[in-house]
Design an enzyme around this catalytic site. Sequence first.
Site, PDB file in Angstrom:
ATOM      1  N   GLN A   3       0.847  -1.191   0.000  1.00  0.00           N
ATOM      2  CA  GLN A   3       0.000   0.000   0.000  1.00  0.00           C
ATOM      3  C   GLN A   3       0.880   1.238   0.000  1.00  0.00           C
ATOM      4  OE1 GLN A   3      -2.945   0.332   3.122  1.00  0.00           O
ATOM      5  NE2 GLN A   3      -3.252   2.522   2.743  1.00  0.00           N
ATOM      6  N   ASP A  29      -1.742  -7.577   4.321  1.00  0.00           N
ATOM      7  CA  ASP A  29      -1.779  -6.199   4.801  1.00  0.00           C
ATOM      8  C   ASP A  29      -0.729  -5.416   4.022  1.00  0.00           C
ATOM      9  OD1 ASP A  29      -1.540  -3.792   6.131  1.00  0.00           O
ATOM     10  OD2 ASP A  29      -1.433  -4.659   8.130  1.00  0.00           O
ATOM     11  N   HIS A  45      -7.877   0.536   9.929  1.00  0.00           N
ATOM     12  CA  HIS A  45      -7.156  -0.134   8.837  1.00  0.00           C
ATOM     13  C   HIS A  45      -7.833  -1.445   8.495  1.00  0.00           C
ATOM     14  CE1 HIS A  45      -3.729  -0.886   6.278  1.00  0.00           C
ATOM     15  NE2 HIS A  45      -3.451  -2.023   6.878  1.00  0.00           N
ATOM     16  N   CYS A  95      -6.599   1.470   2.121  1.00  0.00           N
ATOM     17  CA  CYS A  95      -6.497   0.109   2.653  1.00  0.00           C
ATOM     18  C   CYS A  95      -7.768  -0.705   2.428  1.00  0.00           C
ATOM     19  CB  CYS A  95      -6.134   0.133   4.137  1.00  0.00           C
ATOM     20  SG  CYS A  95      -7.350   0.928   5.194  1.00  0.00           S
TER      21      CYS A  95
END
Length: 255
Positions: A114, A209, A194, A120
């Site tokens: 990211q 993630d 998140h 996100c």
Amino acid sequence: MEPHRWLPLEANPDQEEPLRPPRVPVLPPLVCQTFPELLRNLEFLKQLGIHPDWQFVDVYGMEPELLSMVPRPVCAVLLLFPITEKYETFRTEEEERIKAKGQDVKSSVYFMKQTINNACGTIGLIHAIANNRDKMNFETNSSLKKFLEDSLSMTPEERAKYLETYEAIRVTHESSAHEGQTEAPSIDEKVDLHFIALVNVGGHLYELDGRKPFPVNHGETSDDSFLEDAIEVCKKFMERDPEELRFNAIALSAA
């Protein structure tokens, strides 16, 4: 050079009453966050060219009777959680531990970094769909299908850079940021919530993630046990921050 920023989807309040502490640890439906609501909206998925064979549904709690309410099969779980000092300390320690000990990550896991602030939720969605693309039915002109096809051979960093310039997904993201509210949040608004994706690839449960340098392998799973196994991972997030209530899980399940 300033980082790319998208409008935040994670912090748009539309609920007047706060969530009340539960009797037992649960994953309450976080209706004060608009992105889970958008994912449940089939029109949003349709904009990305995803046929409604699969849907995002709330996970109301971790007890067996509540998990039984989730339609099966489930192929991904998205977890929304607060970024706190406790979590950041754990994240650093986890990264150092994995780098020291190593882990097995299948080459077929689709993972991207990211590099866009506030993206996100969209990256979590991409992770969920990309790692289940063999199960999805895409429309012929699907912008998400094209993004995945174009980026399959890229590195996680290259995928992140490609998303920065991929106009179709950015437009869908930013139009969604205006849904369900009178005024969109500032593009500079700091968001301490998140999203991550939990997926089953080759019989292993991976945490994806984009803020982390690599996927995290949480062990073996199966199509039948995936939801329960993913919720066990969600429990660990909650146990690390027992004072926090800002957790929400949604499952990508058969329609």
